[in-house]
Design a protein around this motif. Structure first.
Motif, PDB file in Angstrom:
ATOM      1  N   TYR A   1      -3.643 -18.261  -9.257  1.00  0.00           N
ATOM      2  CA  TYR A   1      -2.378 -18.611  -9.891  1.00  0.00           C
ATOM      3  C   TYR A   1      -2.670 -19.399 -11.156  1.00  0.00           C
ATOM      4  N   ILE A   2      -1.840 -19.195 -12.174  1.00  0.00           N
ATOM      5  CA  ILE A   2      -1.911 -19.990 -13.396  1.00  0.00           C
ATOM      6  C   ILE A   2      -0.842 -21.076 -13.293  1.00  0.00           C
ATOM      7  N   TYR A   3      -1.241 -22.327 -13.512  1.00  0.00           N
ATOM      8  CA  TYR A   3      -0.308 -23.445 -13.566  1.00  0.00           C
ATOM      9  C   TYR A   3      -0.245 -23.922 -15.016  1.00  0.00           C
ATOM     10  N   GLU A   4       0.943 -23.831 -15.609  1.00  0.00           N
ATOM     11  CA  GLU A   4       1.147 -24.252 -16.989  1.00  0.00           C
ATOM     12  C   GLU A   4       1.984 -25.531 -16.969  1.00  0.00           C
ATOM     13  N   CYS A   5       1.495 -26.553 -17.645  1.00  0.00           N
ATOM     14  CA  CYS A   5       2.224 -27.819 -17.712  1.00  0.00           C
ATOM     15  C   CYS A   5       2.689 -28.041 -19.153  1.00  0.00           C
ATOM     16  N   PHE A   6       3.997 -28.190 -19.321  1.00  0.00           N
ATOM     17  CA  PHE A   6       4.601 -28.403 -20.628  1.00  0.00           C
ATOM     18  C   PHE A   6       5.201 -29.794 -20.708  1.00  0.00           C
ATOM     19  N   GLY A   7       4.980 -30.448 -21.846  1.00  0.00           N
ATOM     20  CA  GLY A   7       5.732 -31.644 -22.157  1.00  0.00           C
ATOM     21  C   GLY A   7       7.033 -31.211 -22.817  1.00  0.00           C
TER      22      GLY A   7
ATOM     23  N   CYS B   1      -3.620 -23.063 -28.489  1.00  0.00           N
ATOM     24  CA  CYS B   1      -3.162 -24.358 -27.973  1.00  0.00           C
ATOM     25  C   CYS B   1      -3.796 -24.745 -26.641  1.00  0.00           C
ATOM     26  N   MET B   2      -4.714 -23.990 -26.138  1.00  0.00           N
ATOM     27  CA  MET B   2      -5.362 -24.310 -24.863  1.00  0.00           C
ATOM     28  C   MET B   2      -6.752 -23.693 -24.823  1.00  0.00           C
ATOM     29  N   LYS B   3      -7.597 -24.247 -24.001  1.00  0.00           N
ATOM     30  CA  LYS B   3      -8.914 -23.641 -23.766  1.00  0.00           C
ATOM     31  C   LYS B   3      -8.699 -22.250 -23.167  1.00  0.00           C
ATOM     32  N   PRO B   4      -9.398 -21.238 -23.688  1.00  0.00           N
ATOM     33  CA  PRO B   4      -9.219 -19.880 -23.159  1.00  0.00           C
ATOM     34  C   PRO B   4      -9.549 -19.795 -21.666  1.00  0.00           C
ATOM     35  N   ILE B   5      -8.853 -18.900 -20.979  1.00  0.00           N
ATOM     36  CA  ILE B   5      -9.108 -18.628 -19.570  1.00  0.00           C
ATOM     37  C   ILE B   5      -9.980 -17.385 -19.488  1.00  0.00           C
ATOM     38  N   GLN B   6     -11.140 -17.507 -18.874  1.00  0.00           N
ATOM     39  CA  GLN B   6     -12.037 -16.355 -18.755  1.00  0.00           C
ATOM     40  C   GLN B   6     -11.530 -15.441 -17.641  1.00  0.00           C
ATOM     41  N   LEU B   7     -11.247 -14.175 -18.002  1.00  0.00           N
ATOM     42  CA  LEU B   7     -10.716 -13.208 -17.055  1.00  0.00           C
ATOM     43  C   LEU B   7     -11.809 -12.407 -16.373  1.00  0.00           C
ATOM     44  N   ASP B   8     -12.856 -12.090 -17.120  1.00  0.00           N
ATOM     45  CA  ASP B   8     -14.029 -11.416 -16.560  1.00  0.00           C
ATOM     46  C   ASP B   8     -15.210 -11.748 -17.468  1.00  0.00           C
ATOM     47  N   SER B   9     -16.285 -11.009 -17.379  1.00  0.00           N
ATOM     48  CA  SER B   9     -17.500 -11.379 -18.118  1.00  0.00           C
ATOM     49  C   SER B   9     -17.348 -11.279 -19.632  1.00  0.00           C
ATOM     50  N   SER B  10     -16.338 -10.560 -20.126  1.00  0.00           N
ATOM     51  CA  SER B  10     -16.213 -10.401 -21.571  1.00  0.00           C
ATOM     52  C   SER B  10     -14.800 -10.642 -22.109  1.00  0.00           C
TER      53      SER B  10
ATOM     54  N   LEU C   1       8.761 -28.106 -26.976  1.00  0.00           N
ATOM     55  CA  LEU C   1       8.097 -27.650 -25.758  1.00  0.00           C
ATOM     56  C   LEU C   1       6.608 -27.553 -26.074  1.00  0.00           C
ATOM     57  N   TYR C   2       5.811 -28.480 -25.551  1.00  0.00           N
ATOM     58  CA  TYR C   2       4.395 -28.579 -25.887  1.00  0.00           C
ATOM     59  C   TYR C   2       3.545 -28.247 -24.666  1.00  0.00           C
ATOM     60  N   LEU C   3       2.740 -27.209 -24.783  1.00  0.00           N
ATOM     61  CA  LEU C   3       1.844 -26.840 -23.691  1.00  0.00           C
ATOM     62  C   LEU C   3       0.704 -27.850 -23.648  1.00  0.00           C
ATOM     63  N   ASN C   4       0.589 -28.565 -22.529  1.00  0.00           N
ATOM     64  CA  ASN C   4      -0.416 -29.618 -22.388  1.00  0.00           C
ATOM     65  C   ASN C   4      -1.632 -29.196 -21.587  1.00  0.00           C
ATOM     66  N   SER C   5      -1.418 -28.333 -20.604  1.00  0.00           N
ATOM     67  CA  SER C   5      -2.511 -28.019 -19.693  1.00  0.00           C
ATOM     68  C   SER C   5      -2.277 -26.660 -19.051  1.00  0.00           C
ATOM     69  N   VAL C   6      -3.350 -25.917 -18.869  1.00  0.00           N
ATOM     70  CA  VAL C   6      -3.317 -24.658 -18.124  1.00  0.00           C
ATOM     71  C   VAL C   6      -4.501 -24.679 -17.169  1.00  0.00           C
TER      72      VAL C   6
ATOM     73  N   ASP D   1       8.916 -34.998 -25.369  1.00  0.00           N
ATOM     74  CA  ASP D   1       8.160 -36.250 -25.220  1.00  0.00           C
ATOM     75  C   ASP D   1       8.696 -37.165 -24.124  1.00  0.00           C
ATOM     76  N   THR D   2       9.553 -36.655 -23.247  1.00  0.00           N
ATOM     77  CA  THR D   2      10.114 -37.512 -22.194  1.00  0.00           C
ATOM     78  C   THR D   2       9.949 -36.935 -20.797  1.00  0.00           C
ATOM     79  N   ASN D   3       9.813 -35.632 -20.665  1.00  0.00           N
ATOM     80  CA  ASN D   3       9.728 -34.976 -19.368  1.00  0.00           C
ATOM     81  C   ASN D   3       8.585 -33.977 -19.360  1.00  0.00           C
ATOM     82  N   TYR D   4       8.391 -33.354 -18.230  1.00  0.00           N
ATOM     83  CA  TYR D   4       7.408 -32.282 -18.143  1.00  0.00           C
ATOM     84  C   TYR D   4       7.933 -31.210 -17.202  1.00  0.00           C
ATOM     85  N   LYS D   5       7.361 -30.035 -17.347  1.00  0.00           N
ATOM     86  CA  LYS D   5       7.723 -28.903 -16.502  1.00  0.00           C
ATOM     87  C   LYS D   5       6.437 -28.168 -16.151  1.00  0.00           C
ATOM     88  N   ILE D   6       6.259 -27.832 -14.878  1.00  0.00           N
ATOM     89  CA  ILE D   6       5.087 -27.072 -14.434  1.00  0.00           C
ATOM     90  C   ILE D   6       5.559 -25.695 -13.975  1.00  0.00           C
TER      91      ILE D   6
END
Length: 194
Positions: free
Chosen positions: A163-169, A94-103, A152-157, A172-177
């Motif tokens: 720090y990781i910031y996760e934004c959830f819809g 549900c999101m673009k992968p986060i690169q942790l190291d070279s592999s 609960l829809y993950l919109n952005s990471v 369809d009316t509110n959001y939570k970070i």
């Protein structure tokens, strides 16, 4: 699923190409893009089989590899209480992968639960997977629900200053970070233990 070009100065989004593979469904989504060692890949599916395509400079896809990943989840709670819509998916990215190291890459996955009576009250559970790309590719599922909620829809990471910031819809009316400390060493160790 398509490739877009975004021009912020002109407030313009331009479709470059719709991506196609053999035997596509009518409703395709949740493909993952990874640029690894100057090669571009599309992960089409995570479970029960990891299916990977290679993307060339003209945005054409060619099959790269696949391997069985069902054994990673067969004895977990992912199999239980699965919504019929996910009858052969189990988990979707549900999101673009986060690169942790070279592999190593952190992938957010979601499961739609069976107890959802309708789309309007869909219960989702979120999990991590770790993808390691070396000579062989390895996908590790971490059997710990990290978030759970109705609609609960993950919109952005985003990763900012370790720090990781996760934004959830929410419904369809509110959001939570949610802000979490990113511990790359700990996540990498998890990848080595499974």
């Amino acid at each position: 699923v398509g490739i877009l070009k975004i021009n912020i100065n002109k407030n313009e989004i331009k479709l470059i190409k719709l991506l196609k593979i053999d035997n596509m469904n009518n409703n395709e989504k949740n493909w993952l893009y990874i640029n690894h060692n100057n090669q571009e890949f599309i992960i089409y599916k995570l479970f029960p089989k990891l299916i990977i395509y290679k993307l060339d400079h003209k945005f054409n896809l060619s099959f790269f590899k696949d391997f069985n990943t069902f054994n990673k989840i067969k004895n977990t709670n992912i199999i239980n209480n699965l919504h019929a819509y996910y009858n052969d998916l189990y988990l979707t990215s549900c999101m673009k992968p986060i690169q942790l190291d070279s592999s190593k890459y952190l992938i957010y996955c979601k499961k739609r639960c069976h107890n959802s009576k309708s789309f309007n009250d869909s219960m989702y559970e979120y999990y991590y997977c770790l993808l390691e790309i070396k000579k062989n590719w390895n996908l590790t599922f971490i059997n710990k629900c990290i978030h759970k909620g109705i609609k609960l829809y993950l919109n952005s990471v985003n990763v900012i200053d370790n720090y990781i910031y996760e934004c959830f819809g929410i419904e369809d009316t509110n959001y939570k970070i949610i802000k979490k400390k990113l511990n790359i060493k700990n996540l990498s160790n998890i990848c080595n233990t499974n």
